[in-house]
Motif scaffolding. Structure first.
Motif, PDB file in Angstrom:
ATOM      1  N   PHE A  68      14.490  -3.483  12.364  1.00 48.68           N
ATOM      2  CA  PHE A  68      14.791  -3.673  13.785  1.00 48.68           C
ATOM      3  C   PHE A  68      16.189  -4.261  13.961  1.00 48.68           C
ATOM      4  O   PHE A  68      16.955  -3.819  14.814  1.00 48.68           O
ATOM      5  CB  PHE A  68      13.731  -4.590  14.405  1.00 48.68           C
ATOM      6  N   SER A  69      16.546  -5.223  13.121  1.00 51.27           N
ATOM      7  CA  SER A  69      17.865  -5.847  13.197  1.00 51.27           C
ATOM      8  C   SER A  69      18.976  -4.858  12.842  1.00 51.27           C
ATOM      9  O   SER A  69      20.084  -4.961  13.361  1.00 51.27           O
ATOM     10  CB  SER A  69      17.938  -7.054  12.268  1.00 51.27           C
ATOM     11  N   CYS A  70      18.677  -3.912  11.974  1.00 58.46           N
ATOM     12  CA  CYS A  70      19.676  -2.914  11.580  1.00 58.46           C
ATOM     13  C   CYS A  70      19.982  -1.929  12.709  1.00 58.46           C
ATOM     14  O   CYS A  70      21.049  -1.326  12.721  1.00 58.46           O
ATOM     15  CB  CYS A  70      19.199  -2.143  10.355  1.00 58.46           C
ATOM     16  N   LEU A  71      19.070  -1.760  13.632  1.00 57.82           N
ATOM     17  CA  LEU A  71      19.294  -0.833  14.738  1.00 57.82           C
ATOM     18  C   LEU A  71      20.417  -1.295  15.651  1.00 57.82           C
ATOM     19  O   LEU A  71      21.147  -0.495  16.208  1.00 57.82           O
ATOM     20  CB  LEU A  71      18.013  -0.651  15.553  1.00 57.82           C
ATOM     21  N   ASN A  72      20.526  -2.617  15.821  1.00 57.34           N
ATOM     22  CA  ASN A  72      21.576  -3.203  16.655  1.00 57.34           C
ATOM     23  C   ASN A  72      21.704  -4.661  16.226  1.00 57.34           C
ATOM     24  O   ASN A  72      20.728  -5.397  16.248  1.00 57.34           O
ATOM     25  CB  ASN A  72      21.197  -3.108  18.136  1.00 57.34           C
ATOM     26  N   ARG A  73      22.888  -5.057  15.854  1.00 62.05           N
ATOM     27  CA  ARG A  73      23.069  -6.413  15.327  1.00 62.05           C
ATOM     28  C   ARG A  73      22.765  -7.498  16.351  1.00 62.05           C
ATOM     29  O   ARG A  73      22.543  -8.640  16.002  1.00 62.05           O
ATOM     30  CB  ARG A  73      24.477  -6.593  14.769  1.00 62.05           C
ATOM     31  N   ASP A  74      22.717  -7.132  17.639  1.00 61.79           N
ATOM     32  CA  ASP A  74      22.401  -8.101  18.680  1.00 61.79           C
ATOM     33  C   ASP A  74      20.915  -8.140  19.030  1.00 61.79           C
ATOM     34  O   ASP A  74      20.499  -8.913  19.887  1.00 61.79           O
ATOM     35  CB  ASP A  74      23.217  -7.804  19.944  1.00 61.79           C
ATOM     36  N   ASN A  75      20.107  -7.306  18.380  1.00 58.41           N
ATOM     37  CA  ASN A  75      18.659  -7.346  18.617  1.00 58.41           C
ATOM     38  C   ASN A  75      18.116  -8.718  18.238  1.00 58.41           C
ATOM     39  O   ASN A  75      18.640  -9.381  17.332  1.00 58.41           O
ATOM     40  CB  ASN A  75      17.946  -6.278  17.791  1.00 58.41           C
ATOM     41  N   VAL A  76      17.058  -9.129  18.917  1.00 59.31           N
ATOM     42  CA  VAL A  76      16.457 -10.437  18.675  1.00 59.31           C
ATOM     43  C   VAL A  76      14.993 -10.241  18.295  1.00 59.31           C
ATOM     44  O   VAL A  76      14.250  -9.522  18.975  1.00 59.31           O
ATOM     45  CB  VAL A  76      16.563 -11.330  19.933  1.00 59.31           C
ATOM     46  N   LEU A  77      14.588 -10.896  17.230  1.00 59.44           N
ATOM     47  CA  LEU A  77      13.207 -10.866  16.757  1.00 59.44           C
ATOM     48  C   LEU A  77      12.600 -12.244  16.929  1.00 59.44           C
ATOM     49  O   LEU A  77      13.211 -13.249  16.564  1.00 59.44           O
ATOM     50  CB  LEU A  77      13.157 -10.455  15.283  1.00 59.44           C
ATOM     51  N   VAL A  78      11.399 -12.291  17.491  1.00 55.25           N
ATOM     52  CA  VAL A  78      10.640 -13.530  17.605  1.00 55.25           C
ATOM     53  C   VAL A  78       9.267 -13.262  17.012  1.00 55.25           C
ATOM     54  O   VAL A  78       8.609 -12.283  17.368  1.00 55.25           O
ATOM     55  CB  VAL A  78      10.505 -13.986  19.075  1.00 55.25           C
ATOM     56  N   VAL A  79       8.839 -14.135  16.083  1.00 51.44           N
ATOM     57  CA  VAL A  79       7.513 -14.020  15.488  1.00 51.44           C
ATOM     58  C   VAL A  79       6.732 -15.275  15.855  1.00 51.44           C
ATOM     59  O   VAL A  79       7.191 -16.393  15.616  1.00 51.44           O
ATOM     60  CB  VAL A  79       7.576 -13.851  13.951  1.00 51.44           C
ATOM     61  N   ILE A  80       5.559 -15.053  16.435  1.00 50.08           N
ATOM     62  CA  ILE A  80       4.698 -16.147  16.882  1.00 50.08           C
ATOM     63  C   ILE A  80       3.402 -16.081  16.085  1.00 50.08           C
ATOM     64  O   ILE A  80       2.817 -14.998  15.924  1.00 50.08           O
ATOM     65  CB  ILE A  80       4.407 -16.012  18.391  1.00 50.08           C
ATOM     66  N   ALA A  81       2.955 -17.235  15.596  1.00 47.29           N
ATOM     67  CA  ALA A  81       1.679 -17.333  14.891  1.00 47.29           C
ATOM     68  C   ALA A  81       0.681 -18.032  15.802  1.00 47.29           C
ATOM     69  O   ALA A  81       1.000 -19.052  16.418  1.00 47.29           O
ATOM     70  CB  ALA A  81       1.841 -18.113  13.591  1.00 47.29           C
ATOM     71  N   ALA A  82      -0.515 -17.467  15.888  1.00 46.66           N
ATOM     72  CA  ALA A  82      -1.558 -18.042  16.739  1.00 46.66           C
ATOM     73  C   ALA A  82      -2.799 -18.334  15.904  1.00 46.66           C
ATOM     74  O   ALA A  82      -3.246 -17.499  15.119  1.00 46.66           O
ATOM     75  CB  ALA A  82      -1.905 -17.074  17.858  1.00 46.66           C
ATOM     76  N   THR A  83      -3.325 -19.545  16.067  1.00 40.35           N
ATOM     77  CA  THR A  83      -4.577 -19.938  15.428  1.00 40.35           C
ATOM     78  C   THR A  83      -5.574 -20.298  16.524  1.00 40.35           C
ATOM     79  O   THR A  83      -5.269 -20.190  17.710  1.00 40.35           O
ATOM     80  CB  THR A  83      -4.396 -21.153  14.489  1.00 40.35           C
ATOM     81  N   GLU A  84      -6.740 -20.775  16.099  1.00 41.80           N
ATOM     82  CA  GLU A  84      -7.750 -21.193  17.067  1.00 41.80           C
ATOM     83  C   GLU A  84      -7.257 -22.372  17.903  1.00 41.80           C
ATOM     84  O   GLU A  84      -7.674 -22.560  19.030  1.00 41.80           O
ATOM     85  CB  GLU A  84      -9.043 -21.637  16.365  1.00 41.80           C
TER      86      GLU A  84
END
Length: 101
Positions: A68-84
């Motif tokens: 995803f980052s290679c598609l456009n250097r300004d792309n932003v990735l956010v990863v969220i972890a959810a538990t109980e």
């Protein structure tokens, strides 16, 4: 008009947000299912067919993020972890690598 590699930087950046369910129950259940399947497959001299482990999923998410980052250097990735009990942003880490601001 001649296309160059720099043309991709003129496209607007995108935000990709991935939410991972990392609940103990879910991954414990998947681990038990995988062990049972692996035992049956091993008796037939076959390799594992899943379900995926949490490490497998994290590895795949990292690969997706890199692509995803290679598609456009300004792309932003956010990863969220959810538990109980809680939800937490695991990427980018506060004050760490991957922050843009």
């Amino acid at each position: 008009h001649t296309s160059t590699m720099d043309d991709s930087s003129s496209s607007p950046p995108n935000l990709l947000t991935l939410i991972l369910d990392v609940t103990t129950f879910t991954w414990s259940h998947r681990d038990l299912a995988r062990k049972a399947k692996d035992k049956a497959l091993a008796a037939k001299k076959k390799s594992s067919a899943g379900p995926a482990t949490l490490n497998d999923v994290i590895t795949s998410v990292l690969a997706l993020g890199a692509a995803f980052s290679c598609l456009n250097r300004d792309n932003v990735l956010v990863v969220i972890a959810a538990t109980e009990e809680e939800v937490s942003v695991i990427y980018p880490r506060k004050g760490g690598e991957g922050n843009t601001g």
